[in-house]
Structures are given as structure tokens and as C-alpha cells.
Design a protein around this motif. Sequence first.
Motif: not given
Length: 312
Positions: A167-170, A185-193, A203-213
Motif C-alpha cells: 500500500l505504501i509503495h502504491l 485512494l479511489a485509484s487503489l480501490v478501482r485498480e488495486g482490488g 477503503l471502498d467503504l471509507m470512500l463511500r462515507q467521504i462521498e456521503a459528506g
Amino acid sequence: MSPTLFAGLVAGTILLATIGVCLVAILVVRSRGESHLRRRLAPEASGVGDDLDDRGQRPLVASMVRGGKAIEGMVDPEGESGRLLMQAGWRGVEQRVLWYAFQGVLPILLAALLVGFWMFAEVESKLLVTVLLGFAAAAMSFLLPRWVLRGAAASRQRRIKSEVPLLIHLLTLLFEAGLSIRQALASLVREGGGVLPEIGRELDLMLRQIEAGAETGDALKNLGEILAVDDLSTIFGVLRQVDRYGGEIREPLLEALEVIEERRSLELREKVNLLSGRMTVVMVLFFFPALMVFVAGPAFLALIRALGDVNG
């Protein structure tokens, strides 16, 4: 066994069974009352297992889930199970339903096995053995689900910990490419699954929280506290600082990576030292006697033959 002792054991068994049935009934009634009250006060915030009938679950499954939640409320008043479920990755409704159903049906299964032992086992002092097994079954019905849940959470924490260096290297590569924290973080979720399966889910769940405000820093802090993985919490701390105050992020990430690698190196050395000590014990117990037989055996046999010739 004297008749007085036998009568005392029977009376004690009946009393314990009655107390256990009463406690389970009280817990189930209280759990159902609390679930009805929560649905009336906040229908949209009803917990998992409280609205199973509304979700189309069978009444038997719903009753097992309510029993499991009642048992959990008795053995876990501080709510540790919710945190362990999230650490184990069991966030979905179906997974939690299965967990609560397992916790509710386990005492019934153990009680059925105990009754089968009482009916079909042919042992001496059957009543005493049955009472002891009853105490053991009661303890296991409370402790076994906790052990299973803690084992699943610890196993997933180890998998998450193993993904932190990658994760650190990416993240370093993505930040060098000019992406922001949220974009990285979005790129990691999209490409690094595929390479970060466990961290990617979180991270996917966390990004949903961020998108919710939600704020990025608060979301990172909450995720680090929930997962309770020290290496990952360190990385999230660096990201929170950069998100709040700005500045260069590549050097802090690489420094954190060095600290993590040093910590893991010390852990590996400690494991090697423990393993070498255990192998020494194994060698002394098993290898050394065989070596003595191999080295001293011919001389000992020759000495026996010489003594035999002298006596002859």
C-alpha cells in the motif's frame, strides 16, 4: 453413590436447568422489547437482527438471531462483538445473521448432545459425568463464539498487516503522479482490488462515507481505530496530517515504511530466537539420545562382548 448424594445431584441439576431456562427467557423477552422500542423510536436505524421479519427472514431464523443477540448482550455488555465483526470483515446483513444464528443455536446443539449422552452412554457415575459435561457445555456455548470471532478478526488483521508495505509503495507512486489523497485512494480501490483485497474493501467503504459528506481525516481516523492494525494506523495518521496541513507526502511515507520494516525485522528476530530455543529442546529430547546410541553403541557392545569372553 449414596442415595443422599444422588438426590442432591438431581436437585442441583434441576435447579440449574430451571435457572438457565428462566435466564434465557428473560433475555429473549428483554431483547424483543428493546428491538420493538428501537423500531418505534428510530425505524430507519434498527440494528441487524431486529427487523428480520421485515426482511423476509423465516421466523425460526429470526428467533435464533434474537437468541444469539440476547446471549451476546449478556456476555458482551460493552459491545466488543460489533468491533470484532467489522475487523473480521463481516459487515453484511447475511453474514451478521449467520453469526447471530450460530451464537443462538450453539447452546441448543450442545444441550441436544448432552441429552444424547445421558440417554445412550454407558459409563459409571453417569449423573456426575453428565453434570460436569453440562457445566462444560454451558461454558463452551458462551466462550466458543467469542473464540471463533476473535480468531477470524485476528486472521484478517494479519492479512491487512501484510498488505501495508505494498500500500505504501502504491501510494508513493500515485502521489508522485500528481494525484490527491482522495484520488489516490479511489485509484487503489478501482485498480488495486486484486493486489490489496482486504485494504481495498475497507477503503471502498471509507470512500463511500467521504462521498456521503464525511471528512477525509475523520474517515481515516475512524477506519484506523476500527481495524486496530498499528502499521495501517501509522499510514492513515500520515495521510491525515498531509490532508489537514498539506506538504510533501513522499518522504513521510518512506520514513513510515522504514519504521514498519525495522519493526517487522525485530519481530522476525524474536520469532527466530524463540524457534531456535524450541529446536534446542527438540534436539535434546530426540536427536541427542539417537546420537548417543550411534556413537556409544559400538563401544558399549564391544565392552559387553569382552566381559562375556572374560566370564566365559
